[in-house]
Design an enzyme around this catalytic site. Sequence first.
Site, PDB file in Angstrom:
ATOM      1  N   ILE A   1       0.715  -1.361  -0.263  1.00 52.44           N
ATOM      2  CA  ILE A   1      -0.039   0.250  -0.044  1.00 52.44           C
ATOM      3  C   ILE A   1       1.158   0.891   0.086  1.00 52.44           C
ATOM      4  O   ILE A   1       1.822   1.170   0.575  1.00 52.44           O
ATOM      5  CB  ILE A   1      -0.727  -0.041   1.596  1.00 52.44           C
ATOM      6  CG1 ILE A   1      -1.818  -1.548   1.035  1.00 52.44           C
ATOM      7  CG2 ILE A   1      -1.614   1.235   1.369  1.00 52.44           C
ATOM      8  CD1 ILE A   1      -2.278  -1.608   2.227  1.00 52.44           C
TER       9      ILE A   1
ATOM     10  N   ASP B   1       7.362  -3.338 -16.941  1.00 55.25           N
ATOM     11  CA  ASP B   1       6.029  -3.947 -16.333  1.00 55.25           C
ATOM     12  C   ASP B   1       5.072  -1.856 -16.596  1.00 55.25           C
ATOM     13  O   ASP B   1       5.430  -1.510 -16.122  1.00 55.25           O
ATOM     14  CB  ASP B   1       5.620  -3.987 -14.666  1.00 55.25           C
ATOM     15  CG  ASP B   1       4.064  -3.823 -14.534  1.00 55.25           C
ATOM     16  OD1 ASP B   1       3.372  -4.367 -15.924  1.00 55.25           O
ATOM     17  OD2 ASP B   1       3.830  -3.998 -13.577  1.00 55.25           O
TER      18      ASP B   1
ATOM     19  N   LYS C   1       5.516   4.115   0.028  1.00 54.84           N
ATOM     20  CA  LYS C   1       4.673   2.291   0.223  1.00 54.84           C
ATOM     21  C   LYS C   1       5.227   1.465   0.861  1.00 54.84           C
ATOM     22  O   LYS C   1       6.620   1.140   1.565  1.00 54.84           O
ATOM     23  CB  LYS C   1       5.937   2.499  -1.606  1.00 54.84           C
ATOM     24  CG  LYS C   1       5.213   1.132  -2.195  1.00 54.84           C
ATOM     25  CD  LYS C   1       5.651   0.565  -3.841  1.00 54.84           C
ATOM     26  CE  LYS C   1       6.058  -0.712  -4.010  1.00 54.84           C
ATOM     27  NZ  LYS C   1       6.830  -0.380  -5.767  1.00 54.84           N
TER      28      LYS C   1
END
Length: 787
Positions: free
Chosen positions: A512, A626, A528
């Site tokens: 999260i 990614d 983070k």
Amino acid sequence: MASYIIFLLTISFTFNIAKAQSNITRGRSLTPTGATTSWMSPSGLYAFGFYPQTVGYAIGIYIAGIPERTVVWTANRDTLPLSKNANLSFTTDGRLVIVEETTGQRIDITDSTTAGASLASMQDSGNFVLYSSDGTTVVWQSFDHPTDTLLVGQKLVADQTLYSSVSETNQSIGIFMLSMQTDGHLVQYPNVGTPTTPESAYWASGTFGRGPNVTLNLDSDGFLYLLENSTFFIKNLTQGGYPREKAIYRMKIDVDGIFRLYHHDLRNMSKNGSVAWESSTDKCAGKGLCGGNGYCVEMDDAAQCRCLPGFEFVNRESRSLGCQRNYSTIESCKAPDAGNSFYMMTVNNIAQWDNAPYAIPKASTQEECSSSCLNDCICEAALFTGRECRLQKLPLRFMEVKDSESNVGLIKVYASSITNGSDPTNPSIQVKKEEQIEILVTGVSLISFSVLILLFSGVVVYRAKVWAYRKISEHVNVQLLEDVGPRAFSYVELEGITNGFKEELGRGSFGIVYKGKIESLNKVVAVKKLKEELAQEGEREFQTEMKVIRRTNHRNLTMLLGYCCEGPKRLLVIEYMTKGSLADILFEPKESRKTCWEERIKMAVDIARGIQYLHEECETVIIHCDIKPQNILMDEYGCAKISDFGLAKLLEHDQTKTYTLIRGTRGYVAPEWYKKLPITAKVDVYSFGIVLFEILCCRRSVDSSLPVEEAILEEWVYECYEADQVWKLADDKDVDKRKLEQMIKIGLWCIQEDPSLRPSMKKVLLMLEGTVKIPVPPNPASFLSVV
Ligand SMILES: *[C@@H]1O[C@H](CO)[C@@H](O)[C@H](O)[C@H]1NC(C)=O
Ligand SMILES: *[C@@H]1O[C@H](CO)[C@@H](O)[C@H](O)[C@H]1NC(C)=O
Ligand SMILES: *[C@@H]1O[C@H](CO)[C@@H](O)[C@H](O)[C@H]1NC(C)=O
Ligand SMILES: *[C@@H]1O[C@H](CO)[C@@H](O)[C@H](O)[C@H]1NC(C)=O
Ligand SMILES: *[C@@H]1O[C@H](CO)[C@@H](O)[C@H](O)[C@H]1NC(C)=O
Ligand SMILES: *[C@@H]1O[C@H](CO)[C@@H](O)[C@H](O)[C@H]1NC(C)=O
Ligand SMILES: *[C@@H]1O[C@H](CO)[C@@H](O)[C@H](O)[C@H]1NC(C)=O
Ligand SMILES: *[C@@H]1O[C@H](CO)[C@@H](O)[C@H](O)[C@H]1NC(C)=O
Ligand SMILES: *[C@@H]1O[C@H](CO)[C@@H](O)[C@H](O)[C@H]1NC(C)=O
Ligand SMILES: *[C@@H]1O[C@H](CO)[C@@H](O)[C@H](O)[C@H]1NC(C)=O
């Protein structure tokens, strides 16, 4: 027959054994000191039973027919040793159970699935087998539960791992492993809690991507090979062809982490086994052989462990436990005592250690690097590569000293006096390899040392007032943040910064993201926090992210400001991006869309710049793996920055491709991932192409709510392009149709099925900027059949 008699003669000197037999019935038992200590195979070559260790006993299978007792399998490696009062029985309900008669402790060798076995047999192949009552069905066999050895006829199948032993005389699980992975790759890793990632592997068969049907096999002529589908030879480790007659072969992952093929000549009993083949001739190849803070040197054809200057072996008898020292430079630095000083000692020719540095200050000489470390209380060692100065914390792992290496290790020591020329705590290094250890007390480091003392006496004074102390440490942060990259935060500090993790910004699969503020800098940050329960997977992402981000500095990449690794807690402190992600901007309803066409084109250029930097301007090629709108963040000035490097892949200097497990997000991953082809930087070009289409069309790459011909964006784009109807794709008023067509052409080049047809990111950027002409792209899928 003659040789069997020799076996029996030989073993009867050392063991108290019963007659050779093959069928063992229920109710039979063994004890370490009783009349029957083991059950033999019919020829007497192998025995199953008790054997003595340096302390107590173990149960296993050993080659009894040769003079040296050679253990090939051990039961319950982690409950060793057994006492002389242990009793192994093949119970009346068909299990193998050890009972410690004195304590009553019961250890099951076989699990409940073997209940009902009625016959056991030690076979001449070295396999101990339990049969069901019909005498033919195998319910359990030692070949299915390998320890550190593979015998002729035994297979290492997917998901099975051989673990080395602690030592030749202690068969507990040691610090190395050889794993037959489900991806078809046979790989060696250290077994010290490090993740089993390509980065930590130290040997691999190169058969990646072959899938779960690959097995490691050994034949009776010493042929060691990988077989796919039980039929196809995909890799021969040895060529075999060694004499078969009166010889046995076994493959073992040795205590030093190297796996070797041994040959035993049964014709000559005075000969010991010999090595027919080995996975590495570098005796130091086993990563982590010397433990934390120790390093390996090959001398006189043997691996030797040494401690870094200032360190001593945790245990001289088992050097793989590594080295330690009885003080902490960090503590000493915070509370220096007048009689002692800090020095940097050097270890030359050291192979790079695996830990990520916490900072890489600018330093062009070894002296500057030394003084950077001396000047920083939390620095415990530095690695100077000639170009980079990597500041480190302890423990340092996986170190090896060899002539082919050129890095210099700089180790901070704190001692009363080392001016008499010897390393006070580790004189042996000095004696053996004098040229490797030099004492470095340069003018620079003396001056910086005095500065350090001044600084820290200051800290000690201020410490009385907590708030004031905070101020100083945060003042130090300012420098760290801007000059030397990320700094370490404590969990408590981050709790403070995020106000107890109150405001959530977003969630990913691994954790999260919270909003926070560093008061002293008046800087808003994103913190983070990786999920603790995902420690293992998360750790890999965390380490990768740290590794990548510390190497980068570009306006189109998010900046890492700090991190926290405390116990299982893993947090990253990143620049806060006020405008959210590109996904938020692109996929919001059309009515509320605020970005104009020009802004979107600029975003595409920004992203391309960031990727181009990763691919071509860093020390190593970095493949992001990614690229997607969720991972592109927008700052207050509308500048797009690439974030989330958790899946990134680093390529070494001269490496251009790699094999790895699929990474990334469906819809954006290049086709070669699925085909298990080598992965190059072109996978990011592909993802960029998809993202470019999303930017142009302001929709998701896959949207099943649309008519079926439009659902897959890239197909729809090509269809429109081919039909010369690109205006169908973007309906904003301000769209420049000619520009749109150019952008579409660039995107179509990026998503070519064949990676070699895709342009480099540099070329993409030139095309985006209009510097080079854009040729007509072929159908992206037209090379499908060729690849
Ligand atoms: C064998 O090694 C294990 C793990 O290092 C240790 O716990 C055990 O005491 C050792 N056994 C003997 C007999 O030395
Ligand atoms: C070992 O255990 C078995 C089964 O419990 C028993 O029959 C046998 O007498 C025991 N042997 C010794 C030497 O205690
Ligand atoms: C062992 O048991 C099997 C199956 O019952 C039998 O066929 C075989 O003859 C036995 N061998 C010996 C040596 O008793
Ligand atoms: C593995 O082997 C099984 C059985 O032969 C076969 O069904 C399966 O498709 C094979 N898988 C791969 C990836 O080769
Ligand atoms: C093994 O079998 C699988 C599935 O049957 C097949 O896809 C693969 O090509 C085979 N491997 C080899 C080397 O033929
Ligand atoms: C591996 O060994 C097998 C069996 O001997 C042989 O057919 C094959 O050609 C060998 N492969 C290589 C690459 O040497
Ligand atoms: C057996 O091996 C020993 C040691 O290698 C050697 O000295 C001896 O000559 C060998 N004997 C025979 C009969 O080969
Ligand atoms: C065989 O190994 C044993 C134990 O490792 C050793 O004592 C002996 O000297 C060796 N013999 C030969 C001929 O190398
Ligand atoms: C650490 O060990 C060294 C050498 O063994 C000794 O001189 C020193 O006093 C020890 N320091 C502490 C804090 O125990
Ligand atoms: C150097 O210092 C070490 C440790 O303080 C000491 O043991 C050694 O005797 C000294 N050597 C000389 C030559 O003074």
